[in-house]
Scaffold this motif. Structure first.
Motif, short mmCIF file in Angstrom:
data_model
loop_
_atom_site.label_atom_id
_atom_site.label_comp_id
_atom_site.label_asym_id
_atom_site.label_seq_id
_atom_site.Cartn_x
_atom_site.Cartn_y
_atom_site.Cartn_z
N LEU A 295 -10.81 -5.62 10.23
CA LEU A 295 -11.85 -4.83 10.89
C LEU A 295 -12.61 -4.05 9.83
CD1 LEU A 295 -13.20 -3.26 13.27
CD2 LEU A 295 -11.22 -1.75 13.23
N VAL A 305 -12.57 -8.70 -2.58
CA VAL A 305 -11.82 -9.14 -1.40
C VAL A 305 -11.36 -7.91 -0.64
CG1 VAL A 305 -9.86 -10.51 -0.59
CG2 VAL A 305 -11.04 -11.16 -2.70
N TYR A 306 -11.55 -7.92 0.66
CA TYR A 306 -11.21 -6.77 1.50
C TYR A 306 -10.33 -7.22 2.67
CZ TYR A 306 -14.69 -4.39 -1.25
OH TYR A 306 -15.38 -3.84 -2.31
N SER A 307 -9.46 -6.31 3.09
CA SER A 307 -8.48 -6.66 4.13
C SER A 307 -8.15 -5.45 4.98
CB SER A 307 -7.16 -7.12 3.47
OG SER A 307 -7.38 -8.22 2.61
N SER A 308 -7.65 -5.71 6.16
CA SER A 308 -6.99 -4.66 6.94
C SER A 308 -5.90 -5.29 7.78
CB SER A 308 -7.97 -3.87 7.81
OG SER A 308 -8.35 -4.59 8.94
N THR A 310 -1.89 -5.75 9.33
CA THR A 310 -0.59 -6.06 8.73
C THR A 310 -0.13 -7.38 9.33
OG1 THR A 310 0.48 -4.80 10.49
CG2 THR A 310 0.07 -3.65 8.43
N THR B 310 -6.34 -0.39 11.56
CA THR B 310 -6.75 0.35 10.37
C THR B 310 -7.95 -0.38 9.78
OG1 THR B 310 -5.21 -0.96 9.05
CG2 THR B 310 -4.42 1.16 9.82
N GLY B 311 -8.84 0.37 9.18
CA GLY B 311 -10.05 -0.24 8.63
C GLY B 311 -9.79 -1.01 7.34
N ALA B 312 -10.70 -1.88 7.00
CA ALA B 312 -10.53 -2.71 5.80
C ALA B 312 -10.62 -1.89 4.53
CB ALA B 312 -11.60 -3.80 5.79
N MET B 313 -9.88 -2.32 3.54
CA MET B 313 -9.93 -1.70 2.21
C MET B 313 -9.83 -2.82 1.18
SD MET B 313 -6.10 -0.05 2.18
CE MET B 313 -5.91 -0.02 3.97
N ASN B 314 -10.00 -2.43 -0.07
CA ASN B 314 -9.84 -3.37 -1.17
C ASN B 314 -8.52 -4.11 -1.04
OD1 ASN B 314 -8.56 -3.91 -3.88
ND2 ASN B 314 -10.72 -3.71 -4.42
N ASN B 315 -8.55 -5.42 -1.21
CA ASN B 315 -7.37 -6.24 -0.95
C ASN B 315 -6.17 -5.87 -1.81
OD1 ASN B 315 -5.89 -9.04 -1.85
ND2 ASN B 315 -6.31 -9.01 0.34
N TRP B 318 -4.78 -2.82 -0.35
CA TRP B 318 -4.26 -3.16 0.99
C TRP B 318 -2.90 -3.84 0.89
CZ3 TRP B 318 -3.37 -8.16 2.83
CH2 TRP B 318 -2.95 -8.22 4.17
N LYS B 320 -0.58 -3.52 -1.24
CA LYS B 320 0.47 -2.53 -1.54
C LYS B 320 0.83 -1.72 -0.30
CE LYS B 320 -0.91 -1.95 -6.36
NZ LYS B 320 -1.63 -1.05 -7.27
N ASN B 321 -0.20 -1.35 0.46
CA ASN B 321 0.06 -0.53 1.65
C ASN B 321 0.67 -1.36 2.78
OD1 ASN B 321 -0.96 1.96 0.64
ND2 ASN B 321 -3.02 1.12 0.83
N ALA B 322 0.16 -2.58 2.92
CA ALA B 322 0.63 -3.41 4.04
C ALA B 322 2.11 -3.74 3.89
CB ALA B 322 -0.21 -4.67 4.16
N ARG B 324 4.27 -1.86 2.56
CA ARG B 324 5.00 -0.63 2.90
C ARG B 324 5.11 -0.46 4.41
NH1 ARG B 324 7.70 0.71 -1.70
NH2 ARG B 324 6.28 1.17 -3.41
N PHE C 325 -2.41 5.48 6.41
CA PHE C 325 -2.06 4.10 6.10
C PHE C 325 -2.58 3.71 4.71
CE2 PHE C 325 -2.94 -0.47 6.02
CZ PHE C 325 -1.69 -0.98 6.35
N LEU C 328 -0.19 4.74 2.02
CA LEU C 328 1.19 4.40 2.33
C LEU C 328 2.00 4.03 1.09
CD1 LEU C 328 2.92 4.44 4.82
CD2 LEU C 328 2.14 2.14 5.36
N ASP C 329 1.38 3.29 0.20
CA ASP C 329 2.10 2.92 -1.02
C ASP C 329 2.40 4.17 -1.85
OD1 ASP C 329 3.22 1.00 -2.85
OD2 ASP C 329 1.49 1.44 -4.15
#
Lengths: 345, 345, 345
Positions: A295, A305-308, A310, B310-315, B318, B320-322, B324, C325, C328-329
């Motif tokens: 999103l 590259v962008y992601s959201s 899990t 959650t909104g998109a972020m740099n992959n 992301w 690393k956070n995902a 977690r 989020f 999170l890392d």
């Protein structure tokens, strides 16, 4: 299913790719297949190292591959720097649709008197071409498709069966519209008067550049005032929704189930994964990739590259983690406090 | 694309809005445009402060705006408390479709002998009206559309091209169905016998209230026993799926790609953002907003704004956070333990 | 809407279910309804304990229920071990579509001279059957539907109105295709030459097994080389996208808005919740359930229930959590450090 209505030889294929070929060029080829499945009347290709293991045992008539793998090929070879591109190019030779196109207008098609039809146009059964439409040379309009008033379709474009092009839409050359797609439905625009909704007539159109493809059941809405603009060589998969006044730059590709809200501008050479959603009024710069089902609620101004989201996990574990998501702000605050205490000790 | 087939003057526009106008009311107006793009034969509007900067330099024939901005307008003005609503209302004057509707049944349309057609009905090429259908006055059925047996469509409704209304569907007045949408396909109901599935005939229908709009390629399934019910003035965007026996209250709006599972009840004046998913058998009360791509798995009984995801972020970040996220329950437990230890020291 | 064009009696229903019945078996039954809503000319069913409270006061002509509840039933009963399955089976008796099918080809349908039509085939108005097509016995092709060249459709299958079956598609027996769906549109395959895209002709087909159902506006793309394969008794809801070369095992069920990317293999007896997305080239083993709107990016090799995402919450709380989020890392690393410090004290 991989067949053609006229015999194609290895010589035809080599000539189509502008490649020298030193085997039996007169052998008739029935179609294309993977290295593993190809028989002696099919051409195979090696475009991904994962399939290198299948090369030694292939029974194909010939293999399209990079010169570096030529020495390992047990059958005649068609060498090219980009075998996947080569495969794309020769695949066209075997498309059975092409051979079936017989120029002319089917008796049951309804074509407005003032429609302008280019040379070699094919209009199939029960298609409808409304007033003021212009169809370029060799345009194919599939059975049951409708082209609305004052729209124009460029040379060599193909509308498969049951496509809808609404009024006032401009479509470029060599565009392919898959069945069930709708180009130029009304955008979603309503004004609220405090009690309910008033429709805003969608007075803009849609412009599709040359070489665009739109997948099955996808929809591209017309603009509210200006046009919705899809650049050249933009490839759009099935079940995609593009809202009013969106702009998409040349060479971008959108996978299935993508949704783009109104007035968002996507740059050139972008790639949106399946199910990606872009909020309205955003700017996405050139060269952005967004991974599946992400999103995007803010503009993206740096290529990358962008992601959201899990990925899926076992439901029992997921339940435990998902409930913690709702405590995340609390967790972070408690961690801050612990750190503070720890430092002050 | 913003044009009309008969000349409209500023006087027509002022009269349509019931607004006094003291400029040259006889000036012919070709269409609507933004403040920035409007030429001297177009009317512009100022409905959002973000565009106030464009007012001073507009070349529009007149501007529709709130009285508070009247003094800054360099051209004749059309003052109204809700300029966006005013824009919606005058946009209708410029819709080219309206001018094209010629009452009558096209030669190639198939209309059952027992169908009842109201005054001024328009049935376009290759449309099909099955047995037992009733079409109200001035209903327009676009090319290739099918209205199934025993369905009825209220006065002033418009089916664009290639719409499907299945059998036994009841559609209100002034409803607009965009191309490719399907009203009354079977709901998804199967019973399992331990080995496989048995279809449950979907014996209910669909009822759409007055002033409903349904977007391109959207689908509203018929009920299993009772009907799927869409209230009055409900606006549904493109690529939306509404399952069997869903109820949607008056004046609610659903953006593109929304999916609502079976038997869920959505209240009045709700707004669902693009891609929102509602699980089945939920109750969503009046006045709920859900932001884009949120998943709702529990009933919502308080008006307000709801979100998930959650909104998109740099992959790279992301990833690393995902990862977690999958440790979140563990993180929370470890934090609990640290706090406990800290307190016991 | 629950009606039938010929009188059905309780005896017919009992015989259809092979159940003994000792009430007034000659009573004519108009349809089915819930325990609460059924009148004396309707049959009700009790398949879910949540509705047991409605049993004592039902006015139904008879109730289909498990023997354990028989003693509490105030009206004649139809006892069966699986009342929901019984409901599914008798629902078919009341489907008004069945009674309306009149074998024959409508005057306005276009049927290729070489098409082979089985016994009792129904081809409705403005349908198109292209060259080389085979339709089995009692196939129904709804108004405006198109069956492309060389496709075949098995005995007893039904295409509702405005369905598109592209060329070279093989459809089994008793398959149901809802309106607006597209079977066999091109898969999304393009090779990049460094500057732009080259289309890969999609030379494979689609094979649908027996007893498949496909919902409104869903799309199943044809294979690039081999075929896209949908097993027997696979049930696919509305707005679903299945990409090229996907394989789905027998008896699996896909809810609305699911998207499956290319070459993924889904096993038998799987259930995918609404809006689930599967990445390409995955393997999902038999017996996997994925909950609504989950994203699956890795193969699943163990049966079970899988999930991702987080449910909707109040937007104010959600904002606080969602921003965390992105930290999170960092939170996890800081927790690690605190733990380390704590242990070293």
């Amino acid at each position: 299913m991989t067949h053609a209505s006229h015999p194609i030889t290895l010589a035809d294929i080599a000539r189509h790719l502008d490649i020298a070929f030193d085997g039996d060029a007169s052998r008739p080829i029935r179609g294309l297949a993977t290295l593993k499945e190809a028989g002696p009347d099919q051409v195979a290709f090696l475009a991904n190292r994962a399939y290198l293991k299948d090369l030694a045992s292939t029974r194909a008539a010939a293999v399209l591959l990079h010169p570096e793998h030529g020495k390992n090929c047990p059958v005649p070879r068609l060498e090219t720097e980009n075998p996947y591109l080569g495969y794309a190019r020769i695949s066209q030779l075997f498309d059975p649709l092409r051979a079936r196109d017989v120029p002319g207008v089917h008796d049951t098609a309804v074509v407005a008197e003032d429609a302008v039809l280019g040379e070699g146009v094919v209009i199939q059964a029960n298609a409808v071409i409304e007033s003021g439409v212009t169809l370029g040379a060799h345009v194919v309009v599939g059975a049951g498709s409708v082209v609305g008033a004052d729209s124009s379709i460029g040379d060599g474009s193909r509308l498969h069966a049951n496509v809808t092009v609404c009024h006032g839409v401009v479509i470029g050359k060599r565009v392919v519209l898959q069945s069930g797609c709708v180009i130029g439905g009304d955008g979603f625009g309503f004004a609220h008067d405090g009690a309910g909704w008033h429709k805003i007539a969608q007075l803009g159109g849609v412009v599709l550049g040359d070489d665009v493809e739109v997948g099955s059941c996808s929809s591209i809405d017309r603009g509210a005032l200006g046009d919705t603009l899809i650049g050249c060589d933009v490839k759009i998969d099935s079940q995609v929704q593009i809202a009013h006044n969106v702009t998409i730059g040349d060479h971008s590709a959108l996978a299935g189930c993508v949704g783009i809200a109104g007035s968002t501008r996507v740059g050139k050479h972008c790639m949106l994964g399946g199910g990606v959603g872009l909020s309205g009024h955003l700017t996405i710069c050139d060269g952005v990739q967004v991974t599946g089902m992400s999103l995007v609620t803010n503009s993206i101004l740096e290529p990358g590259v962008y992601s959201s989201g899990t990925g899926a996990m076992n439901n029992t574990q997921w339940r435990k983690n998902a409930v913690r998501f709702k405590q995340l702000d609390d967790i972070a605050k408690r961690l801050n406090k612990l750190e503070k205490n720890s430092r002050s000790e």
